[in-house]
Design a protein around this motif. Structure first.
Motif, PDB file in Angstrom:
ATOM      1  N   GLN A  46       0.964  -1.084  -0.134  1.00 10.83           N
ATOM      2  CA  GLN A  46      -0.006  -0.119   0.009  1.00 10.83           C
ATOM      3  C   GLN A  46       0.952   1.206   0.172  1.00 10.83           C
ATOM      4  O   GLN A  46       0.609   2.113  -0.781  1.00 10.83           O
ATOM      5  CB  GLN A  46      -0.721  -0.022   1.142  1.00 10.83           C
ATOM      6  CG  GLN A  46      -1.939   1.100   1.232  1.00 10.83           C
ATOM      7  CD  GLN A  46      -2.840   1.143   2.430  1.00 10.83           C
ATOM      8  OE1 GLN A  46      -2.281   1.057   3.683  1.00 10.83           O
ATOM      9  NE2 GLN A  46      -4.214   1.392   2.195  1.00 10.83           N
ATOM     10  N   LEU A  47       1.904   1.207   0.933  1.00 12.40           N
ATOM     11  CA  LEU A  47       2.803   2.363   1.055  1.00 12.40           C
ATOM     12  C   LEU A  47       3.528   2.515  -0.368  1.00 12.40           C
ATOM     13  O   LEU A  47       3.647   3.546  -0.821  1.00 12.40           O
ATOM     14  CB  LEU A  47       3.794   2.262   1.997  1.00 12.40           C
ATOM     15  CG  LEU A  47       3.390   2.226   3.520  1.00 12.40           C
ATOM     16  CD1 LEU A  47       4.332   1.960   4.557  1.00 12.40           C
ATOM     17  CD2 LEU A  47       2.436   3.736   3.620  1.00 12.40           C
ATOM     18  N   SER A  49       2.434   1.476  -3.245  1.00 12.53           N
ATOM     19  CA  SER A  49       1.278   1.924  -4.325  1.00 12.53           C
ATOM     20  C   SER A  49       1.075   3.418  -4.175  1.00 12.53           C
ATOM     21  O   SER A  49       0.929   4.143  -5.273  1.00 12.53           O
ATOM     22  CB  SER A  49       0.172   1.297  -4.142  1.00 12.53           C
ATOM     23  OG  SER A  49       0.328  -0.250  -4.490  1.00 12.53           O
ATOM     24  N   ALA A  50       0.797   4.210  -2.799  1.00  9.37           N
ATOM     25  CA  ALA A  50       0.562   5.209  -2.793  1.00  9.37           C
ATOM     26  C   ALA A  50       1.739   6.223  -3.277  1.00  9.37           C
ATOM     27  O   ALA A  50       1.581   7.321  -3.721  1.00  9.37           O
ATOM     28  CB  ALA A  50       0.616   5.716  -1.416  1.00  9.37           C
ATOM     29  N   SER A  55      -4.197   4.321  -5.731  1.00  6.38           N
ATOM     30  CA  SER A  55      -4.795   4.562  -4.431  1.00  6.38           C
ATOM     31  C   SER A  55      -5.547   3.444  -3.975  1.00  6.38           C
ATOM     32  O   SER A  55      -6.318   3.575  -2.982  1.00  6.38           O
ATOM     33  CB  SER A  55      -5.897   5.707  -5.070  1.00  6.38           C
ATOM     34  OG  SER A  55      -6.876   4.928  -5.645  1.00  6.38           O
ATOM     35  N   CYS A  56      -5.468   2.209  -4.085  1.00  5.24           N
ATOM     36  CA  CYS A  56      -5.973   1.100  -3.555  1.00  5.24           C
ATOM     37  C   CYS A  56      -5.204  -0.167  -3.753  1.00  5.24           C
ATOM     38  O   CYS A  56      -4.282  -0.214  -4.209  1.00  5.24           O
ATOM     39  CB  CYS A  56      -7.305   0.981  -4.272  1.00  5.24           C
ATOM     40  SG  CYS A  56      -7.364   0.077  -5.982  1.00  5.24           S
TER      41      CYS A  56
END
Length: 63
Positions: A46-47, A49-50, A55-56
């Motif tokens: 998640q980090l 991807s962010a 965003s997901c």
């Protein structure tokens, strides 16, 4: 924990803090120590991807 929060966790749409997820796993008679490495990988994903602009996190990130 609300039913909405539980649903979003189980669907992979939300990754809670470890303490919250650990309690949920225990309530479902699971073994938190088995899930924690998957949770850590999902958080890292998640980090990443962010940072890349996504965003997901897909539910498959939990294994």
């Amino acid at each position: 924990m609300s039913t909405h929060e539980i649903r979003t966790i189980l669907e992979g749409a939300y990754i809670p803090e470890w303490e919250t997820l650990g309690r949920l796993v225990s309530a479902l008679h699971g073994r938190p120590e088995t899930i924690r490495p998957l949770w850590a990988a999902a958080i890292r994903s998640q980090l990443h991807s962010a940072a890349a602009g996504a965003s997901c996190l897909p539910a498959g990130a939990f294994g």
